[in-house]
Structures are given as C-alpha cells and as structure tokens.
Design a protein around this motif. Structure first.
Motif, PDB file in Angstrom:
ATOM      1  N   UNK A 178      24.602  19.485  80.991  1.00  0.00           N
ATOM      2  CA  UNK A 178      24.245  20.840  80.557  1.00  0.00           C
ATOM      3  C   UNK A 178      24.188  21.718  81.800  1.00  0.00           C
ATOM      4  N   UNK A 179      25.213  22.552  81.994  1.00  0.00           N
ATOM      5  CA  UNK A 179      25.300  23.360  83.218  1.00  0.00           C
ATOM      6  C   UNK A 179      25.264  24.850  82.904  1.00  0.00           C
ATOM      7  N   UNK A 180      26.313  25.335  82.259  1.00  0.00           N
ATOM      8  CA  UNK A 180      26.406  26.772  82.000  1.00  0.00           C
ATOM      9  C   UNK A 180      25.750  27.183  80.683  1.00  0.00           C
ATOM     10  N   UNK A 181      25.389  26.165  79.865  1.00  0.00           N
ATOM     11  CA  UNK A 181      24.765  26.490  78.587  1.00  0.00           C
ATOM     12  C   UNK A 181      23.421  27.188  78.810  1.00  0.00           C
ATOM     13  N   UNK A 182      23.175  28.200  78.012  1.00  0.00           N
ATOM     14  CA  UNK A 182      21.905  28.939  78.089  1.00  0.00           C
ATOM     15  C   UNK A 182      21.260  28.930  76.709  1.00  0.00           C
ATOM     16  N   UNK A 183      19.972  28.634  76.665  1.00  0.00           N
ATOM     17  CA  UNK A 183      19.276  28.672  75.383  1.00  0.00           C
ATOM     18  C   UNK A 183      18.840  30.098  75.096  1.00  0.00           C
ATOM     19  N   UNK A 184      19.368  30.665  74.016  1.00  0.00           N
ATOM     20  CA  UNK A 184      19.052  32.046  73.621  1.00  0.00           C
ATOM     21  C   UNK A 184      18.477  32.073  72.208  1.00  0.00           C
ATOM     22  N   UNK A 185      17.754  31.039  71.858  1.00  0.00           N
ATOM     23  CA  UNK A 185      17.156  30.983  70.532  1.00  0.00           C
ATOM     24  C   UNK A 185      18.099  30.533  69.441  1.00  0.00           C
ATOM     25  N   UNK A 186      19.269  29.964  69.809  1.00  0.00           N
ATOM     26  CA  UNK A 186      20.232  29.543  68.794  1.00  0.00           C
ATOM     27  C   UNK A 186      19.688  28.376  67.970  1.00  0.00           C
ATOM     28  N   UNK A 187      20.158  28.315  66.726  1.00  0.00           N
ATOM     29  CA  UNK A 187      19.728  27.263  65.816  1.00  0.00           C
ATOM     30  C   UNK A 187      20.727  26.104  65.847  1.00  0.00           C
ATOM     31  N   UNK A 188      20.409  25.049  65.102  1.00  0.00           N
ATOM     32  CA  UNK A 188      21.228  23.838  65.148  1.00  0.00           C
ATOM     33  C   UNK A 188      22.403  23.865  64.175  1.00  0.00           C
ATOM     34  N   UNK A 189      22.524  24.917  63.376  1.00  0.00           N
ATOM     35  CA  UNK A 189      23.636  24.965  62.422  1.00  0.00           C
ATOM     36  C   UNK A 189      24.980  24.934  63.137  1.00  0.00           C
ATOM     37  N   UNK A 190      25.029  25.509  64.355  1.00  0.00           N
ATOM     38  CA  UNK A 190      26.316  25.615  65.055  1.00  0.00           C
ATOM     39  C   UNK A 190      26.863  24.263  65.484  1.00  0.00           C
ATOM     40  N   UNK A 191      25.972  23.335  65.872  1.00  0.00           N
ATOM     41  CA  UNK A 191      26.461  22.008  66.264  1.00  0.00           C
ATOM     42  C   UNK A 191      26.974  21.253  65.043  1.00  0.00           C
ATOM     43  N   UNK A 192      26.358  21.501  63.882  1.00  0.00           N
ATOM     44  CA  UNK A 192      26.857  20.886  62.649  1.00  0.00           C
ATOM     45  C   UNK A 192      28.221  21.462  62.261  1.00  0.00           C
ATOM     46  N   UNK A 193      28.394  22.771  62.431  1.00  0.00           N
ATOM     47  CA  UNK A 193      29.688  23.394  62.131  1.00  0.00           C
ATOM     48  C   UNK A 193      30.772  22.852  63.051  1.00  0.00           C
ATOM     49  N   UNK A 194      30.450  22.714  64.347  1.00  0.00           N
ATOM     50  CA  UNK A 194      31.421  22.190  65.312  1.00  0.00           C
ATOM     51  C   UNK A 194      31.800  20.750  64.951  1.00  0.00           C
ATOM     52  N   UNK A 195      30.798  19.950  64.565  1.00  0.00           N
ATOM     53  CA  UNK A 195      31.054  18.554  64.173  1.00  0.00           C
ATOM     54  C   UNK A 195      31.944  18.494  62.938  1.00  0.00           C
ATOM     55  N   UNK A 197      30.581  13.350  69.851  1.00  0.00           N
ATOM     56  CA  UNK A 197      31.775  12.839  69.175  1.00  0.00           C
ATOM     57  C   UNK A 197      32.503  11.871  70.104  1.00  0.00           C
ATOM     58  N   UNK A 198      32.923  10.735  69.573  1.00  0.00           N
ATOM     59  CA  UNK A 198      33.636   9.731  70.368  1.00  0.00           C
ATOM     60  C   UNK A 198      35.133   9.950  70.174  1.00  0.00           C
ATOM     61  N   UNK A 199      35.764  10.572  71.164  1.00  0.00           N
ATOM     62  CA  UNK A 199      37.180  10.925  71.050  1.00  0.00           C
ATOM     63  C   UNK A 199      38.094   9.808  71.539  1.00  0.00           C
ATOM     64  N   UNK A 200      37.613   8.996  72.474  1.00  0.00           N
ATOM     65  CA  UNK A 200      38.389   7.869  72.990  1.00  0.00           C
ATOM     66  C   UNK A 200      37.571   6.599  72.839  1.00  0.00           C
ATOM     67  N   UNK A 201      38.185   5.570  72.313  1.00  0.00           N
ATOM     68  CA  UNK A 201      37.476   4.321  72.058  1.00  0.00           C
ATOM     69  C   UNK A 201      37.196   3.589  73.370  1.00  0.00           C
ATOM     70  N   UNK A 202      35.954   3.221  73.629  1.00  0.00           N
ATOM     71  CA  UNK A 202      35.655   2.472  74.856  1.00  0.00           C
ATOM     72  C   UNK A 202      36.091   1.017  74.720  1.00  0.00           C
ATOM     73  N   UNK A 203      36.181   0.334  75.846  1.00  0.00           N
ATOM     74  CA  UNK A 203      36.412  -1.107  75.817  1.00  0.00           C
ATOM     75  C   UNK A 203      35.072  -1.849  75.732  1.00  0.00           C
ATOM     76  N   UNK A 204      34.032  -1.225  76.310  1.00  0.00           N
ATOM     77  CA  UNK A 204      32.683  -1.795  76.260  1.00  0.00           C
ATOM     78  C   UNK A 204      31.721  -0.700  75.810  1.00  0.00           C
ATOM     79  N   UNK A 205      30.965  -0.990  74.758  1.00  0.00           N
ATOM     80  CA  UNK A 205      29.996  -0.031  74.220  1.00  0.00           C
ATOM     81  C   UNK A 205      28.638  -0.720  74.247  1.00  0.00           C
TER      82      UNK A 205
END
Length: 440
Positions: free
Chosen positions: A25-42, A375-383
């Motif tokens: 978490x580097x450039x992300x700024x918390x501005x009171x956003x809700x969690x609906x956006x992460x569900x939409x992205x998912x 989200x797991x975009x690439x399958x690991x060899x060891x999890x």
C-alpha cells in the motif's frame, strides 16, 4: 605431521525475485471510501474470466443477469455469493436488549443448518436453491457461474456450478538437477510461555551449518532460502493497553524483538531470509499486512539477505513460484464454512482464485478502490499457510497440468517443526527439533 582438514561445504546459490508489489500500500489514500468498490473490482475481473469459460462448459445456454431471469428458463448467471448465516456475530448484538436469548455458538465455527446462499450482481440478487451448491462449502465473497432456472417461488434452482479453477502456471524449470531447499516456519511466538529459545537456536544452528555431523552440514548447505510466516512475537497483553509505559515495561516489551533480531542476524549471515507479519506482530491488522519496520531489527537489517515482506507474500526462487499467508485467511474460512482438513480450505481458495474471499466481510482488509490484490492470477508451485495446528501437505493437479504443493506450516513454538521444500521436485519434509530442559 599431517592434519586432516574438514570438508568445507559451500552453500548452494539461487536466484530470488520478490513479487510483493501488488500487496504493498503506497499511493493509496483512505478518503472514507466504502468496501463496495473492492467487490465490484472482484466481480468485474472474475466475471470476465467465467464468461470466457462458459461456452466450453454449457455452450447451449444463454448468460443472463439476475434482473433478466425468466421463470422456468434455463440459463447461466454469474455473480458474487452472499452467505446468510443465522449465528454470524453482529456488532449490534452487543447493544441489543435481547442478546441474552441469542443461541450459544461454538467459538470456532458459526455454521447452522438453516444457512443459505444468495447470488448478487449489479442488477440484483436472488436466493439460491438446490443441492448442487452447498452452504457448508461456500462463503461470502466467492464469484461463481451457476446453471439453473428461476422457480415459481422466485428462487434460482441451481443444477450445476462452475468455479474459476486453478489459474495458468508458469512452467517449472527443467534444468534443476540438484536438491535445493526452502525452509518454511511460523509461530515462533517469542515472548510467550510456550516459546523455547533453545529449540529455535537449534533450528538456527542447523540452517547455518553449525549443528550435526558432516552429512548433516551437507544437507544444511542445500538450504537456499528461509521464510518466517508470521506470529514471531507474543507480547504481554497487560502492557498493550494504550497507556504510556514505564521504562521497565518498555524494556520488557522490546525483549522479544531483540531476541528475534539476534537469531535473524545469525541466519541472514549465511542464507537469505524473509519475515512476514502475522496477527500478533507489530504491524497493521488489516490485510494485506505491510512489512515489519526494519528499524525493529538493527542487527539483521544491514544484511542484504534480510527482507521484511508483506502478508500475503509472493516470490520466485529459481523460477519456482511461492505464494503464502500467515494463516488469517484460512482461519477465517474455518469459522464460516466446513471442511475435513485445513488443506481443503487452502485448496478451495486456489480453485476460487482468491486468497481471502471472506475479506472484507469477516476478515479485515484495506478498502481498495480499483483492484483486488487477493485475486490469484498466476498459479504458484508452492502455496503455504502459516500458524496452523499441525503439519500437513498435499500435491494437487489442475486441468491444464498445473502442479501445486499445498503446505500447512505448524506453530513452531508448540511443535518444534519447520518444513523444507525441495525446489527440484516440490517434495517436502519436516525438520523437527526437541529439547528437554531439566527443571531440578
């Protein structure tokens, strides 16, 4: 006079590449956003994937939105599952006058026979029926495609389920001819009553080649990397109360950190080591947990082999991909679903292509606005998953030939067990250390 010189073992070398950038978490700024956006992205990313799989799954069926369902007409719908749980804890219950009549539940699991699943997308939500989708297996936050039809009762009767399945996997290098090991451990719990400093020192001495005979030292020379997967510390609860601490208490609080730093500096002097934060460590609570501050480790930080990493943590060693957590994601699944073993939970997250599906519903996470880093975009060899009650492992195979070694790492302070993974063939075995201290 001739003196037989001891055989000198040179530690094997490996290439390391950190892949933690998406968890930082580097450039992300918390501005009171809700969690609906992460569900939409998912939902957006997973739906695109499931839409691409639908033609080979049920090519004769149309794909509909929830709002476009017609009674009796078979179709495919894609959305996010929501699990309605009768016994799920609610913060409002603390202020309810009727909380005394709330049924008693097991502290480790909130399942109930009356739990049911609902599927929702941007257009609406629909209650799910049928035995093809078991509420005991699925949790809130999983994105799936469902084949079925709407009933007269307004429910969607599910006939079949399509999960995302294992993601594509980078090819394993075929030129690994020699044994090289990555050692995984977790739950050192330095500062707790169950922690045994001598036990950990034996592990450190083994890794650094200061323990055992020539054969043992030869095996230690094959260790190319060490990962400590969370819960390295345990601080006295009475000192963490938000009040100013006396100098004596400050010293007590720092002792576990100082002790770990001494041990880590011994490891880092000979082999690269990653340390991940866990639930009990001095890091942020919400996932992804950010790296422990390097200033906590003045003795280890000068070594370029020492790395403080995120949780979750992803990296390559000789092009073998590792992905792991300190255990919070699997522990949370254990509260809101059921499985025969913890490895079943681990495998489900991989087949759902999501490290922490219950975040942010019941597992704390940062409110990302434009992406879902879990989200797991690439399958690991060891999890791997840290801080589990016992050691377990399983090799699973995907539909496209993916091979993944799943590993539950036990708490070292309770078991004295670390896990060694062979990069050549993904086989793994335990390193077990035991001490008996004479109390007389």
């Amino acid at each position: 006079m001739e003196i037989d010189s001891e055989k000198i073992h040179e530690r094997k070398q490996s290439d390391y590449n950190s892949l933690d950038e998406r968890f930082e978490i580097q450039k992300e700024m918390y501005r009171g956003q809700q969690y609906s956006q992460i569900y939409f992205a998912r939902l957006h990313l997973m739906r695109t994937l499931l839409y691409s799989l639908a033609p080979t799954w049920k090519s004769h069926l149309p794909v509909c939105k929830v709002l476009g369902l017609e009674k009796g007409k078979e179709c495919i719908i894609v959305g996010t599952l929501f699990k309605h749980m009768k016994l799920k804890p609610c913060v409002l219950d603390e202020y309810s006058k009727e909380r005394s009549v709330t049924p008693l539940v097991k502290p480790h699991n909130f399942m109930h026979p009356d739990d049911n699943l609902i599927l929702e997308d941007e257009s609406g939500r629909v209650k799910l029926a049928g035995s093809a989708l078991s509420p005991a297996i699925y949790v809130t936050g999983v994105v799936v495609a469902l084949h079925g039809k709407e009933t007269n009762a307004g429910e969607f009767f599910v006939e079949d389920v399509l999960e995302a399945g294992l993601p594509p996997q980078i090819e394993r290098p075929i030129d690994l001819q020699e044994d090289k090991y990555v050692v995984l451990l977790s739950g050192l719990c330095i500062g707790s009553k169950s922690a045994n400093p001598l036990q950990f020192q034996l592990l450190v001495d083994h890794i650094t080649g200061h323990l055992g005979d020539e054969e043992e030292q030869g095996l230690a020379a094959q260790i190319v990397h060490v990962v400590i997967a969370g819960n390295s510390f345990e601080f006295p609860r009475k000192l963490i109360n938000g009040q100013n601490l006396a100098s004596k208490d400050q010293s007590t609080l720092y002792e576990p950190i100082k002790e770990l730093d001494i041990m880590l500096s011994q490891i880092a002097a000979g082999v690269s080591v990653d340390i991940m934060p866990g639930t009990n460590d001095p890091a942020n609570f919400a996932l992804p947990q950010q790296p422990l501050n390097r200033y906590l480790f003045p003795g280890s930080s000068p070594y370029n082999t020492f790395r403080s990493c995120t949780n979750p943590h992803s990296f390559d060693v000789d092009n073998i991909r590792f992905l792991g957590t300190s255990g919070q994601n699997i522990d949370d699944l254990g509260k809101y679903s059921e499985a025969k073993s913890k490895l079943d939970f681990v495998e489900r997250t991989l087949r759902w292509r999501h490290l922490a599906p219950t975040a942010p519903n019941t597992l704390g996470c940062y409110p990302f606005t434009d992406r879902d880093p879990f989200l797991i975009e690439t399958c690991p060899h060891v999890y791997f998953v840290g801080n589990q009650d016992k050691y377990d492992n399983r090799l699973i195979k995907g539909s496209e030939g993916q091979l993944v070694r799943l590993i539950c790492i036990p708490k070292f302070c309770e078991t004295g067990i670390a896990v060694a993974v062979n990069l050549r063939n993904l086989e793994c075995h335990t390193l077990s250390f035991s001490t008996q201290i004479n109390q007389s």
